[in-house]
Write a protein that holds these residues in place. Structure first.
Motif, short mmCIF file in Angstrom:
data_model
loop_
_atom_site.label_atom_id
_atom_site.label_comp_id
_atom_site.label_asym_id
_atom_site.label_seq_id
_atom_site.Cartn_x
_atom_site.Cartn_y
_atom_site.Cartn_z
N GLY A 1 0.83 -1.19 0.00
CA GLY A 1 0.00 0.00 0.00
C GLY A 1 0.87 1.24 0.00
N HIS A 2 0.21 2.39 -0.10
CA HIS A 2 0.90 3.66 -0.21
C HIS A 2 1.67 3.97 1.08
N VAL A 3 2.70 4.79 0.93
CA VAL A 3 3.68 4.97 2.00
C VAL A 3 3.09 5.44 3.34
N ASP A 4 2.13 6.36 3.34
CA ASP A 4 1.65 6.87 4.64
C ASP A 4 0.30 6.31 5.05
N HIS A 5 -0.05 5.17 4.50
CA HIS A 5 -1.40 4.69 4.79
C HIS A 5 -1.49 3.77 6.00
N GLY A 6 -0.34 3.61 6.72
CA GLY A 6 -0.40 2.90 8.00
C GLY A 6 0.03 1.44 7.96
N LYS A 7 0.91 1.09 6.99
CA LYS A 7 1.35 -0.30 6.92
C LYS A 7 2.12 -0.70 8.18
N SER B 1 10.93 -14.95 -0.07
CA SER B 1 9.75 -14.31 0.47
C SER B 1 8.69 -14.16 -0.60
N GLN B 2 8.59 -15.16 -1.43
CA GLN B 2 7.54 -15.13 -2.45
C GLN B 2 6.22 -15.11 -1.69
N ALA B 3 5.53 -13.98 -1.70
CA ALA B 3 4.30 -13.91 -0.91
C ALA B 3 3.18 -14.64 -1.63
N ASP B 4 2.37 -15.33 -0.82
CA ASP B 4 1.23 -16.05 -1.39
C ASP B 4 0.03 -15.11 -1.49
N ASN B 5 -0.13 -14.30 -0.46
CA ASN B 5 -1.29 -13.42 -0.38
C ASN B 5 -0.83 -12.07 0.15
N ALA B 6 -1.73 -11.08 0.08
CA ALA B 6 -1.32 -9.75 0.52
C ALA B 6 -2.47 -9.03 1.20
N VAL B 7 -2.09 -8.15 2.12
CA VAL B 7 -3.04 -7.20 2.69
C VAL B 7 -2.71 -5.85 2.07
N LEU B 8 -3.67 -5.26 1.40
CA LEU B 8 -3.49 -3.94 0.81
C LEU B 8 -4.09 -2.93 1.78
N VAL B 9 -3.25 -1.98 2.22
CA VAL B 9 -3.72 -0.98 3.18
C VAL B 9 -4.03 0.31 2.42
N VAL B 10 -5.27 0.78 2.57
CA VAL B 10 -5.68 2.03 1.91
C VAL B 10 -6.29 2.92 2.97
N GLY C 1 2.17 -12.38 -9.25
CA GLY C 1 1.44 -13.60 -8.96
C GLY C 1 0.85 -13.76 -7.58
N ILE C 2 0.50 -12.65 -6.92
CA ILE C 2 -0.22 -12.78 -5.65
C ILE C 2 -1.65 -13.22 -5.94
N ASN C 3 -2.17 -14.16 -5.15
CA ASN C 3 -3.47 -14.72 -5.48
C ASN C 3 -4.63 -13.97 -4.85
N GLU C 4 -4.53 -13.77 -3.54
CA GLU C 4 -5.67 -13.22 -2.82
C GLU C 4 -5.28 -11.90 -2.17
N LEU C 5 -6.21 -10.96 -2.21
CA LEU C 5 -5.98 -9.67 -1.57
C LEU C 5 -7.02 -9.47 -0.48
N ILE C 6 -6.53 -9.05 0.68
CA ILE C 6 -7.45 -8.57 1.72
C ILE C 6 -7.22 -7.07 1.76
N ILE C 7 -8.28 -6.29 1.65
CA ILE C 7 -8.09 -4.83 1.64
C ILE C 7 -8.52 -4.27 2.98
N GLY C 8 -7.56 -3.66 3.67
CA GLY C 8 -7.87 -3.00 4.94
C GLY C 8 -8.08 -1.52 4.66
N ILE C 9 -9.32 -1.06 4.83
CA ILE C 9 -9.57 0.39 4.70
C ILE C 9 -9.22 0.97 6.07
#
Length: 421
Positions: free
Chosen positions: A13-19, A106-115, A136-144
Motif C-alpha cells: 500500500g501507499h507509503v503513509d497509509h499505515g502499513k 519471500s515469495q508472498a502467497d497473499n497480501a493485505v493492501l492498506v488504503v 502472482g499474488i493470489n488473494e488480496l485482503i483490503i484494509g480500509i
C-alpha cells in the motif's frame, strides 16, 4: 516452527497509509510482541511528541536495527493465527518490496493492501496492486485503514471501497474474492476484535479473513527445480551442491541434470539439517551428492531438475516487465544484470515489443522506441551467458526476476515464454 501450515503475507500500500502500524498491531494482537515492548515504545513515542506511533515504532525500530546490522529475533516478523503461521514480507520501501517479492525466500502467497480511508487510492496503491498482480499474488485482503480519522463513516468507507474495486478491475484482479474490511490499525478496530464503532459492518474482521485464506498447495506435482546457492566439497562425501527446492521432490536414486552447466548423474544422498533424509520437497533447504559430478562442473545459479525433464536454458525469452526507477529511458540494446532465483546474468534487452498500460495491462503501443520509469512492457531478452529460467505460467517459482543496474533495482518482471537454446 509451528505445526500449522505456513503463509507468506505481503503488506502493501501507499507509503503513509499505515502499513507499519498495522504490522505492529498484528504482531501485538497475536502475542508475537509482548506488552512491555509496546509500552516501552509508547513511552518513547510520547517523549518524542509522537504519541500513538507505538505500533509503527515496533516495526521501525526493527528496521533501524536491521540497517545497523544488529541481530534481530526473526520472530518479530512472524505471527500465528488459529489456522496458520504467517511470515510478514514487510515492504517498507517500494524497491525493497520488489526485491523481496522476487527473491524466492519471500515469495508472498497473499497480501493485505492498506488504503487510508481519509486519502483513498494513491499513486503507490496503484503500483503495488499492479506489481502484486504481475508477480502472482493470489488473494488480496483490503484494509480500509484510519477509519478513526473519518469518524467511522460508512459512506466514506463505501467510497474508498468502490475506488479500490475500480483499480482492481483495471488490473484484472478478481474482486469477487477480495474482502474489504474497515479498520483502524492505530485504535485496533476490527483487527482482532469486532469494533463497536462500525455497527454497519458485518463482514469478517482482519484476523478472521487471514484465517480463511486458502491453504497454499505446495508445488509437489511440478517437476523438480532446485536453484543452486553454493557448491561445497565435504570430506568423506565429495561434492555437495546446496539450495532450496522450489518445486517438485528429490529422493536418493533420482537421475538429475544441472542446467545450464549440462552435467548430471544419480543422486546418492540427500541431507537436511545435517541428517540424511530419504525425501525432500518444496521449501526444503537441502545439500545433496550426485555421482560423477565434481565441484568445478556446477556453480551457483545452475538449476537442478530431473534428467528426463531438465530445466530450460534460454537462448532468448519474452517477459513482461515493470520499470520502477531509471534515471533516463530504456531502449533496445540496454544490458543490465538480471537476478533470477540464484543466478545473476547480464542480459540484453533485444527488442521492446509492446508497451502496456500499467493500470489495465492493455497494449498501449506496439514496438515503442523506449520505456521509462512507471512503464510496463513486453520485451525480448537475450542472456549474455547461459541462463536457466522458466515461463512463469508453468513454474512461477522460476519465472520472475529483478533487473538491477547502478546499485538499484530498476525493474521487475515475469517470464512469458522461453526460446530454448
Amino acid at each position: 516452527m509451528s505445526d500449522k501450515p505456513h503463509q507468506n503475507l505481503a503488506i502493501i500500500g501507499h507509503v503513509d497509509h499505515g502499513k507499519s502500524t498495522l504490522v505492529g498491531r498484528l504482531l501485538f494482537e497475536t502475542g508475537s510482541v509482548p506488552e512491555h515492548v509496546i509500552e516501552q515504545h509508547r513511552e518513547e513515542a510520547e517523549e518524542k511528541g509522537k504519541g500513538g506511533f507505538e505500533f509503527a515504532y515496533v516495526m521501525d525500530n526493527l528496521a533501524e536495527e536491521r540497517e545497523r546490522g544488529v541481530t534481530i529475533d526473526i520472530a518479530h516478523q512472524e505471527f500465528d493465527t488459529d489456522e496458520y503461521y504467517f511470515t510478514i514480507v514487510d515492504c517498507p520501501g517500494h524497491r525493497d518490496f520488489v526485491k523481496n517479492m522476487i527473491t524466492g525466500a519471500s515469495q508472498a502467497d497473499n497480501a493485505v493492501l492498506v488504503v487510508a480511508a481519509d486519502d483513498g487510492v494513491a499513486p503507490q496503491t496503484r503500483e503495488h496492486v499492479f506489481l502484486a498482480r504481475t508477480l502472482g499474488i493470489n488473494e488480496l485482503i483490503i484494509g480500509i485503514n484510519k477509519m478513526d480519522l473519518v469518524d467511522y463513516d460508512e459512506g466514506k468507507y463505501n467510497e474508498v471501497v468502490s475506488e479500490v474495486e475500480d483499480l482492481l478491475n483495471q488490473v484484472r484482479f478478481g474482486t469477487e474474492d477480495a474482502s474489504f474490511i474497515p479498520i483502524s490499525a492505530f485504535e485496533g478496530d476490527n483487527i482482532a476484535d469486532r469494533s463497536d464503532n462500525t455497527p454497519w459492518y458485518d463482514g469478517e474482521i482482519l484476523l478472521e479473513a487471514l484465517n480463511s485464506l486458502p491453504e497454499t498447495e505446495p508445488p509437489t506435482d511440478a517437476p523438480l527445480r532446485l536453484p543452486i546457492q553454493d557448491v561445497y566439497t565435504i570430506s568423506g562425501i565429495g561434492t555437495v551442491p546446496v539450495g532450496r527446492i522450489e518445486t517438485g521432490e528429490m529422493t536418493p536414486g533420482d537421475n538429475v541434470s544441472f542446467q545450464p552447466s549440462d552435467v548430471g548423474g544419480e543422486v546418492k544422498t540427500v541431507e537436511m539439517h545435517h541428517e540424511e533424509v530419504d525425501y525432500a520437497g518444496p521449501g526444503d533447504n537441502v545439500g545433496f551428492n550426485v555421482r560423477g559430478v565434481g565441484k568445478d562442473d556446477i556453480r551457483r545459479g545452475d538449476v537442478c531438475g530431473p534428467a528426463d525433464d531438465p530445466p530450460s536454458v534460454a537462448e532468448t525469452f519474452q517477459a513482461q516487465v515493470v520499470v520502477m526507477q531509471h534515471p533516463s529511458v530504456i531502449t533496445a540494446g540496454y544490458t543490465p544484470v538480471f537476478h533470477a532465483h540464484t543466478a545473476q546474468v547480464a542480459c540484453t534487452i533485444e527488442s521492446l515489443d509492446q508497451k502496456l498500460d500499467p493500470s489495465s495491462g492493455e497494449v498501449d503501443e506496439e514496438n515503442p522506441d523506449f520505456i521509462k520509469s512507471g512503464d510496463a512492457a513486453i520485451v525480448t531478452v537475450r542472456p549474455q551467458k547461459p541462463l536457466s529460467i522458466e515461463p512463469s505460467s508453468e513454474i512461477p517459482e522460476l519465472g520472475s526476476f529483478a533487473v538491477r543496474d547502478m546499485g538499484q533495482t530498476i525493474a521487475a518482471g515475469k517470464v512469458l515464454s522461453v526460446n530454448e537454446r
